[in-house]
Design a protein around this motif. Structure first.
Motif, mmCIF file in Angstrom:
data_model
loop_
_atom_site.group_PDB
_atom_site.id
_atom_site.type_symbol
_atom_site.label_atom_id
_atom_site.label_comp_id
_atom_site.label_asym_id
_atom_site.label_seq_id
_atom_site.Cartn_x
_atom_site.Cartn_y
_atom_site.Cartn_z
ATOM 1 N N LYS A 10 -1.862 -3.499 9.201
ATOM 2 C CA LYS A 10 -1.589 -2.379 8.285
ATOM 3 C C LYS A 10 -1.595 -2.876 6.837
ATOM 4 N N SER A 11 -1.030 -4.033 6.616
ATOM 5 C CA SER A 11 -0.997 -4.618 5.278
ATOM 6 C C SER A 11 -2.418 -4.870 4.770
ATOM 7 N N GLN A 13 -5.107 -3.290 5.712
ATOM 8 C CA GLN A 13 -5.723 -1.980 5.454
ATOM 9 C C GLN A 13 -5.309 -1.466 4.080
ATOM 10 N N TRP A 14 -4.034 -1.602 3.752
ATOM 11 C CA TRP A 14 -3.549 -1.134 2.451
ATOM 12 C C TRP A 14 -4.183 -1.920 1.318
ATOM 13 N N GLN A 15 -4.340 -3.217 1.524
ATOM 14 C CA GLN A 15 -4.976 -4.044 0.494
ATOM 15 C C GLN A 15 -6.430 -3.629 0.289
ATOM 16 N N GLN A 17 -7.713 -0.664 0.867
ATOM 17 C CA GLN A 17 -7.713 0.641 0.199
ATOM 18 C C GLN A 17 -7.425 0.476 -1.292
ATOM 19 N N ALA A 18 -6.499 -0.408 -1.628
ATOM 20 C CA ALA A 18 -6.159 -0.641 -3.032
ATOM 21 C C ALA A 18 -7.350 -1.223 -3.776
#
Length: 65
Positions: A10-11, A13-15, A17-18
């Protein structure tokens, strides 16, 4: 898949997306800079440049919505 693995995925994925959002923002700012430079073209009448800029701004707003 353990909790640690889920958290790590999940981390990541967030990176990702950022990074994508940052790249899009950077491209958008570069596009605005180019457009403003084009506005300075003395060979094109000022009214035409302003009308063209307004149309592009409206398109950007519609696209963002």
């Amino acid at each position: 898949m353990g909790m640690k693995d889920q958290f790590q995925e999940k981390s990541e994925q967030w990176q990702d997306q950022a990074r994508q959002k940052a790249d899009q923002a950077r491209e958008q700012m570069q596009g605005r800079g180019r457009r403003r430079d084009e506005d300075m073209d003395p060979s094109q009448p000022r009214r035409d440049r302003e009308r063209e800029r307004e149309q592009e701004d409206r398109f950007d707003q519609d696209f963002d919505a």
